[in-house]
Structure formats: structure tokens, C-alpha cells
Write an enzyme that holds these catalytic residues in place. Structure first.
Site, PDB file in Angstrom:
ATOM      1  N   ARG A 149     -24.958  63.878  38.352  1.00  0.00           N
ATOM      2  CA  ARG A 149     -25.752  63.048  39.253  1.00  0.00           C
ATOM      3  C   ARG A 149     -27.141  62.786  38.682  1.00  0.00           C
ATOM      4  O   ARG A 149     -27.816  63.698  38.228  1.00  0.00           O
ATOM      5  CB  ARG A 149     -25.880  63.759  40.600  1.00  0.00           C
ATOM      6  N   CYS A 177     -24.530  57.688  37.355  1.00  0.00           N
ATOM      7  CA  CYS A 177     -23.847  58.964  37.543  1.00  0.00           C
ATOM      8  C   CYS A 177     -22.519  58.924  36.801  1.00  0.00           C
ATOM      9  O   CYS A 177     -22.124  57.894  36.281  1.00  0.00           O
ATOM     10  CB  CYS A 177     -23.610  59.224  39.026  1.00  0.00           C
TER      11      CYS A 177
END
Length: 67
Positions: free
Chosen positions: A48, A2
């Protein structure tokens, strides 16, 4: 993997934060989010990668407002 971005002070502008977040899109192409607090000149953003997709996993997470 991420990615997280943040600005504070003079560089806290939504257009800059949006461009920064776009630059790290390859770190997590499944979801992204931005938090912008103009009053306190603070901004956070993230991208993400969904490895284990949790219900309600959208970021940035917010706590419920206290009454």
C-alpha cells in the site's frame, strides 16, 4: 500506486507469497499485508502506498467474526 498478489491451489505457500509480496514492494512501500488460508489453498497479499492515510487503513481488511 498499490500492488496486489494472489495464489490459489498448488502454489499457495507462505514462503512463495512472501517473496511475491517483496517483489512488488516498490508499488507501495508504506504498508503491506498477507492473508493465508491453508485449508482452502488461497492466499492474498498487498502493498500500500499511503497517499491519504486513513485510520485503520491496514490491509488486508477483515470483517469481524460472526457469533
Amino acid at each position: 500506486m498499490c500492488g496486489i498478489i494472489a495464489t490459489i491451489g498448488a502454489f499457495t505457500r507462505p514462503d512463495i507469497l512472501t517473496r511475491m509480496n517483496a517483489a512488488i514492494r516498490h508499488r507501495g512501500p508504506d504498508d503491506g499485508g498477507i492473508y493465508f488460508d491453508e485449508e482452502n489453498s488461497v492466499a492474498l497479499g498487498m502493498q500500500r502506498l499511503s497517499i491519504l492515510d486513513l485510520e485503520g487503513g491496514h490491509q488486508p481488511m477483515h470483517l469481524p467474526e460472526e457469533e
